[in-house]
Motif scaffolding. Structure first.
Motif, mmCIF file in Angstrom:
data_model
loop_
_atom_site.group_PDB
_atom_site.id
_atom_site.type_symbol
_atom_site.label_atom_id
_atom_site.label_comp_id
_atom_site.label_asym_id
_atom_site.label_seq_id
_atom_site.Cartn_x
_atom_site.Cartn_y
_atom_site.Cartn_z
ATOM 1 N N ARG A 69 0.842 -1.217 0.000
ATOM 2 C CA ARG A 69 0.000 0.000 0.000
ATOM 3 C C ARG A 69 0.867 1.253 0.000
ATOM 4 O O ARG A 69 0.569 2.228 -0.692
ATOM 5 C CB ARG A 69 -0.941 -0.031 1.217
ATOM 6 C CG ARG A 69 -1.842 1.169 1.318
ATOM 7 C CD ARG A 69 -2.877 1.184 0.216
ATOM 8 N NE ARG A 69 -3.652 2.412 0.315
ATOM 9 C CZ ARG A 69 -4.157 3.065 -0.713
ATOM 10 N NH1 ARG A 69 -4.016 2.596 -1.923
ATOM 11 N NH2 ARG A 69 -4.820 4.161 -0.538
ATOM 12 N N GLU A 70 1.950 1.219 0.758
ATOM 13 C CA GLU A 70 2.860 2.365 0.826
ATOM 14 C C GLU A 70 3.466 2.666 -0.553
ATOM 15 O O GLU A 70 3.582 3.821 -0.947
ATOM 16 C CB GLU A 70 3.965 2.056 1.834
ATOM 17 C CG GLU A 70 4.928 3.158 2.122
ATOM 18 C CD GLU A 70 5.926 2.703 3.175
ATOM 19 O OE1 GLU A 70 7.056 2.344 2.807
ATOM 20 O OE2 GLU A 70 5.553 2.700 4.372
ATOM 21 N N GLY B 294 0.040 2.407 -3.389
ATOM 22 C CA GLY B 294 -1.145 3.171 -3.029
ATOM 23 C C GLY B 294 -1.311 4.482 -3.771
ATOM 24 O O GLY B 294 -2.385 4.747 -4.329
ATOM 25 N N PRO B 295 -0.279 5.337 -3.816
ATOM 26 C CA PRO B 295 -0.438 6.607 -4.534
ATOM 27 C C PRO B 295 -0.750 6.411 -6.021
ATOM 28 O O PRO B 295 -1.538 7.165 -6.597
ATOM 29 C CB PRO B 295 0.922 7.297 -4.342
ATOM 30 C CG PRO B 295 1.462 6.702 -3.072
ATOM 31 C CD PRO B 295 0.984 5.271 -3.076
ATOM 32 N N ARG B 296 -0.175 5.393 -6.629
ATOM 33 C CA ARG B 296 -0.442 5.125 -8.049
ATOM 34 C C ARG B 296 -1.879 4.622 -8.245
ATOM 35 O O ARG B 296 -2.572 5.041 -9.161
ATOM 36 C CB ARG B 296 0.559 4.116 -8.587
ATOM 37 C CG ARG B 296 1.966 4.669 -8.674
ATOM 38 C CD ARG B 296 3.003 3.556 -8.812
ATOM 39 N NE ARG B 296 4.338 4.079 -9.022
ATOM 40 C CZ ARG B 296 5.189 4.338 -8.045
ATOM 41 N NH1 ARG B 296 4.852 4.146 -6.792
ATOM 42 N NH2 ARG B 296 6.396 4.811 -8.318
ATOM 43 N N ILE B 297 -2.290 3.727 -7.356
ATOM 44 C CA ILE B 297 -3.658 3.202 -7.426
ATOM 45 C C ILE B 297 -4.661 4.333 -7.192
ATOM 46 O O ILE B 297 -5.657 4.455 -7.910
ATOM 47 C CB ILE B 297 -3.856 2.054 -6.415
ATOM 48 C CG1 ILE B 297 -3.019 0.842 -6.837
ATOM 49 C CG2 ILE B 297 -5.335 1.690 -6.279
ATOM 50 C CD1 ILE B 297 -2.922 -0.251 -5.778
ATOM 51 N N ASP B 298 -4.372 5.174 -6.205
ATOM 52 C CA ASP B 298 -5.266 6.306 -5.921
ATOM 53 C C ASP B 298 -5.382 7.234 -7.128
ATOM 54 O O ASP B 298 -6.476 7.731 -7.431
ATOM 55 C CB ASP B 298 -4.774 7.089 -4.700
ATOM 56 C CG ASP B 298 -4.937 6.307 -3.402
ATOM 57 O OD1 ASP B 298 -5.695 5.307 -3.386
ATOM 58 O OD2 ASP B 298 -4.283 6.689 -2.406
ATOM 59 N N ALA B 299 -4.262 7.462 -7.827
ATOM 60 C CA ALA B 299 -4.296 8.330 -9.010
ATOM 61 C C ALA B 299 -5.177 7.732 -10.099
ATOM 62 O O ALA B 299 -5.953 8.452 -10.738
ATOM 63 C CB ALA B 299 -2.877 8.557 -9.537
ATOM 64 N N LEU C 252 -7.657 5.593 -9.598
ATOM 65 C CA LEU C 252 -9.045 5.657 -9.116
ATOM 66 C C LEU C 252 -9.619 7.067 -9.250
ATOM 67 O O LEU C 252 -10.805 7.225 -9.540
ATOM 68 C CB LEU C 252 -9.131 5.162 -7.673
ATOM 69 C CG LEU C 252 -8.870 3.672 -7.483
ATOM 70 C CD1 LEU C 252 -8.863 3.310 -6.001
ATOM 71 C CD2 LEU C 252 -9.870 2.836 -8.248
ATOM 72 N N ASP C 253 -8.783 8.080 -9.059
ATOM 73 C CA ASP C 253 -9.244 9.460 -9.250
ATOM 74 C C ASP C 253 -9.678 9.681 -10.694
ATOM 75 O O ASP C 253 -10.698 10.332 -10.949
ATOM 76 C CB ASP C 253 -8.145 10.459 -8.885
ATOM 77 C CG ASP C 253 -7.941 10.577 -7.388
ATOM 78 O OD1 ASP C 253 -8.808 10.109 -6.607
ATOM 79 O OD2 ASP C 253 -6.891 11.130 -6.990
ATOM 80 N N ASP D 42 -12.955 7.875 -11.217
ATOM 81 C CA ASP D 42 -14.069 8.580 -10.572
ATOM 82 C C ASP D 42 -14.657 9.675 -11.469
ATOM 83 O O ASP D 42 -15.828 10.022 -11.332
ATOM 84 C CB ASP D 42 -13.632 9.203 -9.247
ATOM 85 C CG ASP D 42 -13.541 8.189 -8.129
ATOM 86 O OD1 ASP D 42 -14.073 7.062 -8.288
ATOM 87 O OD2 ASP D 42 -12.924 8.510 -7.092
#
Length: 141
Positions: free
Chosen positions: A99-100, A103-108, A110-111, A114
């Motif tokens: 996740r560390e 995570g930032p890549r996955i969040d990007a 997902l953004d 969205d």
């Protein structure tokens, strides 16, 4: 097709980077992803499932699991429903490391997703599902 290939190449490079940073082999990362996907799908994560999904023979699968266990990323646990069966569980520290890093890549991603309307998300899902099927091994192969 070229963009899909570029995404998979970049993802593979990030997997290799993550593996190197954490003293792992790239196959170890693919194994952890496979085990996490099995847990998400509520599938029993056995050595047979892992070996089959990664295309490894029994000896290779055992060596992989032993390595992940030595690194503290995976635990072998008895199945509560069938005590003869051993299941594989990804340890919380491995999840934290993943996740560390990812995570930032996955969040990007997902953004971006969205911002898509439901019809666009459905089109992306249909495309990726069909692309996965096109590259999946033929049954019995």
């Amino acid at each position: 097709m070229h963009l899909l290939r570029a995404v998979t190449v970049e993802f593979g490079l990030r997997q290799a980077e993550f593996a190197a940073r954490n003293g792992m082999h790239p196959t170890d990362v693919r194994a952890l992803i496979c085990l996490l996907d099995a847990a998400r799908a509520d599938e029993p994560a056995t050595a047979g499932l892992l070996g089959g999904r990664l295309g490894l023979n029994s000896a290779g699968t055992t060596a992989l699991i032993d390595r992940l266990e030595r690194l503290g990323h995976v635990a072998r646990v008895r199945d509560a429903r069938d005590r003869r069966r051993i299941l594989l569980r990804v340890e919380p520290e491995a999840v934290r490391l993943g996740r560390e890093f990812f995570g930032p890549r996955i969040d990007a991603v997902l953004d971006v997703l969205d911002a898509f309307d439901p019809a666009e998300r459905d089109a992306v899902r249909r495309f990726l599902t069909a692309a996965l099927a096109a590259f999946a091994p033929e049954p019995g192969a």
